[in-house]
Each structure stands twice: as structure tokens, then as C-alpha cells.
Design a protein around this motif. Structure first.
Motif, PDB file in Angstrom:
ATOM      1  N   ILE A   1       0.819  -1.188  -0.018  1.00  0.00           N
ATOM      2  CA  ILE A   1      -0.042  -0.011   0.139  1.00  0.00           C
ATOM      3  C   ILE A   1       1.037   1.224   0.020  1.00  0.00           C
ATOM      4  CG2 ILE A   1      -1.556   1.161   1.221  1.00  0.00           C
ATOM      5  CD1 ILE A   1      -2.513  -1.358   2.668  1.00  0.00           C
ATOM      6  N   ALA A   2       0.508   2.155  -0.911  1.00  0.00           N
ATOM      7  CA  ALA A   2       1.296   3.614  -0.972  1.00  0.00           C
ATOM      8  C   ALA A   2       0.270   4.506  -0.563  1.00  0.00           C
ATOM      9  CB  ALA A   2       1.837   3.544  -2.190  1.00  0.00           C
ATOM     10  N   ILE A   3       0.875   5.413   0.113  1.00  0.00           N
ATOM     11  CA  ILE A   3       0.305   6.596   0.957  1.00  0.00           C
ATOM     12  C   ILE A   3       0.873   7.870   0.558  1.00  0.00           C
ATOM     13  CG2 ILE A   3      -0.871   7.736   2.737  1.00  0.00           C
ATOM     14  CD1 ILE A   3      -1.375   5.033   3.780  1.00  0.00           C
ATOM     15  N   PRO A   4       0.597   8.986  -0.148  1.00  0.00           N
ATOM     16  CA  PRO A   4       1.266  10.428   0.080  1.00  0.00           C
ATOM     17  C   PRO A   4       1.156  10.855   1.137  1.00  0.00           C
ATOM     18  CG  PRO A   4      -0.721  10.443  -1.063  1.00  0.00           C
ATOM     19  CD  PRO A   4      -0.569   9.104  -0.741  1.00  0.00           C
ATOM     20  N   ALA A   5       2.569  11.117   1.755  1.00  0.00           N
ATOM     21  CA  ALA A   5       2.746  11.238   3.343  1.00  0.00           C
ATOM     22  C   ALA A   5       3.503  12.624   3.443  1.00  0.00           C
ATOM     23  CB  ALA A   5       3.371  10.158   3.961  1.00  0.00           C
ATOM     24  N   LEU A   6       3.442  13.326   4.746  1.00  0.00           N
ATOM     25  CA  LEU A   6       4.257  14.357   5.072  1.00  0.00           C
ATOM     26  C   LEU A   6       5.433  13.653   5.757  1.00  0.00           C
ATOM     27  CD1 LEU A   6       1.665  16.740   6.162  1.00  0.00           C
ATOM     28  CD2 LEU A   6       2.680  16.643   4.035  1.00  0.00           C
TER      29      LEU A   6
ATOM     30  N   GLU B   1       2.713  13.113  17.431  1.00  0.00           N
ATOM     31  CA  GLU B   1       2.746  11.923  18.599  1.00  0.00           C
ATOM     32  C   GLU B   1       3.048  10.626  17.961  1.00  0.00           C
ATOM     33  OE1 GLU B   1      -0.913  12.279  20.786  1.00  0.00           O
ATOM     34  OE2 GLU B   1      -0.459  14.268  21.340  1.00  0.00           O
ATOM     35  N   GLY B   2       4.066  10.621  17.054  1.00  0.00           N
ATOM     36  CA  GLY B   2       4.648   9.313  16.502  1.00  0.00           C
ATOM     37  C   GLY B   2       3.630   8.999  15.314  1.00  0.00           C
ATOM     38  N   ARG B   3       2.642   9.846  14.866  1.00  0.00           N
ATOM     39  CA  ARG B   3       1.929   9.216  13.553  1.00  0.00           C
ATOM     40  C   ARG B   3       1.896  10.074  12.386  1.00  0.00           C
ATOM     41  NH1 ARG B   3      -4.255   9.400  15.833  1.00  0.00           N
ATOM     42  NH2 ARG B   3      -4.528   8.101  13.918  1.00  0.00           N
ATOM     43  N   LYS B   4       2.323   9.379  11.426  1.00  0.00           N
ATOM     44  CA  LYS B   4       2.679  10.063  10.243  1.00  0.00           C
ATOM     45  C   LYS B   4       1.209  10.834   9.682  1.00  0.00           C
ATOM     46  CE  LYS B   4       6.435   7.681   8.490  1.00  0.00           C
ATOM     47  NZ  LYS B   4       7.565   8.624   9.084  1.00  0.00           N
ATOM     48  N   LEU B   5       1.474  12.129   9.028  1.00  0.00           N
ATOM     49  CA  LEU B   5       0.438  12.657   8.525  1.00  0.00           C
ATOM     50  C   LEU B   5       0.158  12.486   6.972  1.00  0.00           C
ATOM     51  CD1 LEU B   5       0.857  16.073  10.211  1.00  0.00           C
ATOM     52  CD2 LEU B   5      -1.036  14.775  10.502  1.00  0.00           C
TER      53      LEU B   5
END
Length: 117
Positions: free
Chosen positions: A3-8, A13-17
Motif C-alpha cells: 500500500i502506498a500513501i502520499p505522506a508528510l 505524537e509518532g503518527r505520520k500525517l
């Protein structure tokens, strides 16, 4: 499945946006659903105004992506990614882990057309 997700690059708090923009995302987070392996690849075309669809499709293919989760995707990129054999789903999520959970629960909409101009 990968699975690919465009991310910042930013985390809260340890969670990718999740990035709201496919083509202008700073990078893509790839998750191998079977092994749990995760890796981040920078987007070499993030600075372009338009025209990075072919490069993004190649980046997804090179990293073995079967599925792409996005908030929005324009027509040029949509066509290139579809031609690369990657299924595209729209998901309304702030965080990458939230997007994956929604996809796994069947709460992501499979796109048959772009959802951005």
C-alpha cells in the motif's frame, strides 16, 4: 500487498500525517501488508506545479505498490497510475494509520475516475 500513501515528513505524537496532495506530497510511505515492513521514499517531483504523473507512477511501480490511498488525485496522474496497474482509493483521513484502517475496513472508495481537476 503493498500500500502506498502520499505522506508528510511531519509526525504528530509518532503518527505520520497523510499528504492532502498526491503530486506535491513530500514523499510516499509504503507498507507491505504481509510483512509489516514500512519505508518512506521522497518525491523527486514534489516541486513541480504539474506533470509529475509519469514519475509518480514509476516510483509506485518500482516500490511494488498494488494500492494507492489518496485524498485527491488529478486526471493526468490518475491515468498514469492506473496504467501502471495500481488500484486507487480515496480515503478521508488525517493520519496514515487511519487511512490504512479505513481501507482494510472497506471504508475507502475505489476510484474509477480522478476526483480533482
Amino acid at each position: 500487498m503493498v500500500i502506498a500513501i502520499p505522506a508528510l515528513k511531519t509526525e504528530v505524537e509518532g503518527r505520520k500525517l497523510m499528504s492532502p496532495h498526491f503530486g506535491k506530497a513530500p514523499g510516499f510511505l509504503f507498507i507491505d501488508d504481509e510483512s509489516g515492513r514500512e519505508w518512506f521514499v521522497e518525491n523527486p517531483k514534489a516541486h513541480l506545479e504539474r506533470g509529475g504523473g509519469r514519475a509518480m507512477a514509476a516510483l509506485l511501480s518500482e516500490n511494488g505498490a498494488n494500492v494507492l490511498l489518496v485524498k485527491e488525485i488529478g486526471p493526468g496522474a490518475f491515468e498514469k497510475v492506473k496504467l501502471a496497474g495500481v488500484e486507487i482509493y480515496s480515503v478521508d483521513a488525517k493520519f496514515v494509520d487511519e487511512a490504512i484502517d479505513k481501507f482494510k475496513l472497506g471504508k475507502a472508495e475505489k476510484l474509477d475516475a480522478p476526483n480533482e481537476e
